[in-house]
Design an enzyme around this catalytic site. Structure first.
Site, PDB file in Angstrom:
ATOM      1  N   GLU A   1       3.453  -0.300   3.929  1.00  0.00           N
ATOM      2  CA  GLU A   1       3.041   1.038   3.491  1.00  0.00           C
ATOM      3  C   GLU A   1       4.248   1.861   3.062  1.00  0.00           C
ATOM      4  O   GLU A   1       5.255   1.906   3.763  1.00  0.00           O
ATOM      5  CB  GLU A   1       2.346   1.773   4.660  1.00  0.00           C
TER       6      GLU A   1
ATOM      7  N   HIS B   1       0.824  -1.215   0.000  1.00  0.00           N
ATOM      8  CA  HIS B   1       0.000   0.000   0.000  1.00  0.00           C
ATOM      9  C   HIS B   1       0.856   1.263   0.000  1.00  0.00           C
ATOM     10  O   HIS B   1       2.078   1.224   0.153  1.00  0.00           O
ATOM     11  CB  HIS B   1      -0.866   0.033   1.270  1.00  0.00           C
TER      12      HIS B   1
END
Ligand code: ZN
Length: 388
Positions: free
Chosen positions: A340, A264
């Site tokens: 992330e 992500h």
């Protein structure tokens, strides 16, 4: 004559009447929501006809976007040729309006929330992968708009059958995730790379480079063609609303999962970090140790990774098992992480010209092979007769 265009892959912005007046110092814009959900953040457009003119673009509703904190210390990404992207230093946010000031050197200048990863590039990646001897590309099924949902499998004859799964772009505007996968796959398929070869002795890799093709082409930040946030669909996916998750989850249950990574981008936090399973019911000390071993190895493999900043452990408590990495970690009892990357920059190692970029995402993707191998080696040692 000034104009703004969005009729291309992932193009998205709303122009308020200003262009007719033709004043480059007063270009007023609004973020366009996802096509079936009121989520405003992603933009991608071409400004045309502004060569050597002092331009001032204002995103009037930035403060009402999905992640207003995403604009603090953020700099807009831009490119003249759609290949070399840079950041515009004069980007300001006052809590309500995002203002960008620049004087383009050419008539066409592209702007984006982050360096795009186009559907054409996605198909090129699949083509290269398909040509590699150990890899194959398989269509799992169709998205709601009829695009192919593709799975890459890298399988060495005679390898252990442990299953490593990596998926990216559940949130389609997080294009850094597919840049990451590109870097990972290129290294994995490099026959001269010893880490890749050791991994492929031990496991089969299943990779979904783009979990949300419809949202990616539409220029959505978070959702698919039905307005579904795919990373909240893992408990009860359906073919009507979230076929992308339904199809991938079904295959996971067929292969089993020994390691899962969900890739992500984070709008607000200027760091690379992972989010694990410590908040899951039944999470054991052995599982915590596995996570630590993985992050220690990633720290050694990439100076862009850190463990000091991340999500609070209770962040997702209400909707826990609807998230991919929580569902998979809980269901299969395996090491399962969300990784992330920042939209802004890595504040520990800032890059003045580019911020966080496609190139840095590619290198992080290549670096992830080291902790994947460390995980596979340690699991083997623990399971083998000579464990110490
Ligand atoms: Zn995301």
């Amino acid at each position: 004559m000034l104009s703004i265009g969005t009729q291309f892959d992932a193009g998205a912005i709303e122009v308020i009447e200003i262009i007719e007046a033709g004043d480059p110092a007063d270009i007023r814009l609004r973020l366009r929501p996802d096509t079936a959900a009121d989520i405003r953040q992603w933009f991608h457009f071409r400004l045309q006809g502004a060569k050597q003119k002092a331009c001032r673009l204002r995103f009037l509703d930035a403060g009402r976007s999905a992640y207003p904190d995403g604009w603090r210390d953020y700099r807009v990404a831009a490119s003249y040729d759609r290949k070399r992207w840079f950041r515009i230093p004069d980007t300001f946010y006052d809590g309500e309006v995002l203002t960008v000031e620049c004087t383009p050197e050419s008539d066409s200048l592209y702007f984006a929330y982050f360096e795009p990863y186009s559907w054409e590039r996605h198909l090129d990646l699949l083509g290269r992968v398909d040509a590699a001897p150990l890899a194959r590309v398989e269509r799992l099924g169709s998205t709601l708009e009829g695009r192919d949902l593709d799975l890459v499998t890298v399988d060495t004859p005679g390898a252990d059958r442990r299953s490593v799964w990596v998926i990216a772009r559940q949130h389609p505007g997080e294009t850094m995730a597919e840049w990451f996968v590109e870097g990972m796959l290129e290294r994995l398929l490099d026959a001269a790379d010893p880490v890749a070869r050791r991994i492929l002795e031990r496991a089969v890799l299943f990779v979904v480079p783009n979990m949300n093709p419809d949202g990616a082409v539409a220029g959505n930040l978070r959702t698919n063609a039905a307005g579904a946030n795919l990373n909240r669909e893992w408990l009860k996916p359906s073919l009507e609303r979230s076929p992308e998750v339904y199809l991938v989850r079904q295959r996971m249950h067929e292969t089993g999962v020994d390691l899962f990574l969900d890739i992500h981008g984070d709008e607000a936090l200027p760091y690379v970090f992972v989010d694990g399973g410590s908040m899951l019911p039944g999470f054991t000390a052995a599982q915590a140790q596995r996570e630590r071993r993985f992050t220690d190895s990633l720290l050694a493999a990439s100076a862009d990774f850190q463990t000091g900043h991340g999500y609070a452990p209770d962040r997702f408590s209400d909707e826990l098992l609807t998230l991919a990495s929580k569902y998979v970690g809980h269901t299969f009892g395996c090491l399962s992480l969300t990784l992330e990357m920042p939209f802004k920059d890595n504040a520990d190692l800032p890059h003045p010209e580019c911020g966080w970029s496609a190139a840095r995402s590619v290198r992080l993707g290549a670096a992830i092979l080291q902790p994947i191998l460390a995980h596979l080696q340690s699991e083997r040692r623990e399971a083998g007769p000579c464990a110490q």
